[in-house]
Write a protein that holds these residues in place. Structure first.
Motif, mmCIF file in Angstrom:
data_model
loop_
_atom_site.group_PDB
_atom_site.id
_atom_site.type_symbol
_atom_site.label_atom_id
_atom_site.label_comp_id
_atom_site.label_asym_id
_atom_site.label_seq_id
_atom_site.Cartn_x
_atom_site.Cartn_y
_atom_site.Cartn_z
ATOM 1 N N ARG A 13 12.367 6.827 -70.753
ATOM 2 C CA ARG A 13 12.568 7.804 -71.809
ATOM 3 C C ARG A 13 13.139 9.090 -71.217
ATOM 4 N NH1 ARG A 13 10.814 7.323 -76.516
ATOM 5 N NH2 ARG A 13 9.281 5.786 -75.860
ATOM 6 N N GLU A 92 10.141 11.310 -78.980
ATOM 7 C CA GLU A 92 11.374 10.719 -79.513
ATOM 8 C C GLU A 92 12.385 11.806 -79.871
ATOM 9 O OE1 GLU A 92 12.139 7.670 -79.511
ATOM 10 O OE2 GLU A 92 10.213 6.748 -79.040
ATOM 11 N N ALA A 182 13.318 9.214 -85.082
ATOM 12 C CA ALA A 182 12.138 9.466 -84.244
ATOM 13 C C ALA A 182 10.889 8.886 -84.896
ATOM 14 C CB ALA A 182 11.985 10.973 -84.020
ATOM 15 N N ASN A 185 10.974 5.027 -84.459
ATOM 16 C CA ASN A 185 10.699 4.634 -83.081
ATOM 17 C C ASN A 185 9.232 4.854 -82.720
ATOM 18 O OD1 ASN A 185 13.385 3.961 -82.808
ATOM 19 N ND2 ASN A 185 13.951 5.888 -81.809
#
Length: 300
Positions: A13, A92, A182, A185
């Motif tokens: 990430r 996210e 976001a 996810n």
């Protein structure tokens, strides 16, 4: 009870701390993310409370034991993963900001799964994912209509931060579409079932996104104060109506093929206008009028 494992534990990430960004750009993006976090935090807290309450009511009102058991299982899983939801959601959003200067990623509507087995129907996109993307797209579209000016200005400012032309609504990291990505996810990372995700999206639309237009306006003001296209405003271009042309005193009649006679002028004779020469019947009619006692035709 241990928290629900993430389905993307092996996924790297991106974060603003390790993103390859100029110092001023990174600082500005940090400020933008902090603003959105502060503004959304109370709404997200109420969202999670309402989501948990709705799951409990669904389990209590379920008519079939199987449905009640499924809702209770979803409720237990949510309670276990609830502390991770808001941090995951903010991660996210941060990941989207960190990728601001990267190549555009594949959008959610282009997800493809593994090849189907022999007992599966060949499909390019899973129906549940298609319905999910449609729902999120509708949520984002409503907010884009409510905050169109702020989104337009933010697209210009984030384009400067990205070192590219102005960003459209789809690529705007903190725009409605970016926020909905976001959310999706984060729900998938916490392994929420399809029905639970649908309930979460509907509540998110009503309890969080309904308050997002003022957040975008504050974000635009913050970037303006940070000197990102300072003083940028949008003045719509007003198109002046074209002036009407003056009508000609004599216009051709498309039905007769002849030009009407102008007021105060005698009809053309043999050496007159083209219309008189091209339509001998007009001259004959004028002559007949003169013979009947009316105004005599001029003799050239």
């Amino acid at each position: 009870m241990p928290s629900t494992p993430h389905h993307d534990e092996g996924k790297t990430r991106r974060s603003l701390a390790n993103a390859d960004l100029p110092r001023r750009v990174r600082t500005t993006l940090d400020t933008a993310l902090a603003l959105v976090s502060v503004e959304l935090d109370p709404h997200l807290g109420m969202l999670l409370d309402e989501f948990e309450q709705q799951l409990y009511l669904l389990a209590e009102r379920a008519r079939h034991p199987g449905s009640a058991s499924a809702y209770m299982q979803a409720l237990r899983a949510f309670r276990a993963g609830r502390p991770d939801f808001v941090p995951q959601f903010m991660l996210e959003l941060e990941s989207g900001l960190a990728a601001l200067r990267s190549a555009p990623a594949t959008t959610a509507s282009q997800h493809t799964g593994s090849l189907p087995g022999p007992d599966h129907v060949l499909s390019l996109v899973d129906d549940s994912l298609l319905d999910e993307d449609t729902m999120l797209r509708e949520i984002a579209s409503r907010q884009e209509g409510r905050a169109s000016l702020a989104i337009h200005l933010l697209g210009q400012r984030f384009g400067v931060l990205a070192g590219t032309p102005a960003l459209d609504a789809e690529r705007l990291p903190l725009g409605p579409q970016g926020v909905c990505r976001a959310l999706r996810n984060a729900c998938h990372a916490l392994q929420m079932e399809a029905e639970s995700r649908e309930l979460m999206y509907r509540l998110f639309d009503r309890m969080v996104m309904a308050h997002y237009a003022p957040v975008l306006e504050k974000l635009d003001a913050t970037l303006d104060q940070a000197g990102i296209l300072k003083g940028l405003t949008h003045v719509p271009v007003r198109v002046r109506p074209a002036p009407l042309r003056e009508s000609r005193p004599a216009q051709e009649d498309p039905r007769s093929g002849a030009r009407p006679v102008q007021a105060g002028k005698p009809p053309a004779g043999r050496a007159g206008t083209h219309a008189g020469a091209a339509d001998p019947g007009t001259r004959d009619a004028a002559a007949m009028t003169g013979a009947g006692g009316g105004t005599p035709a001029p003799d050239h």
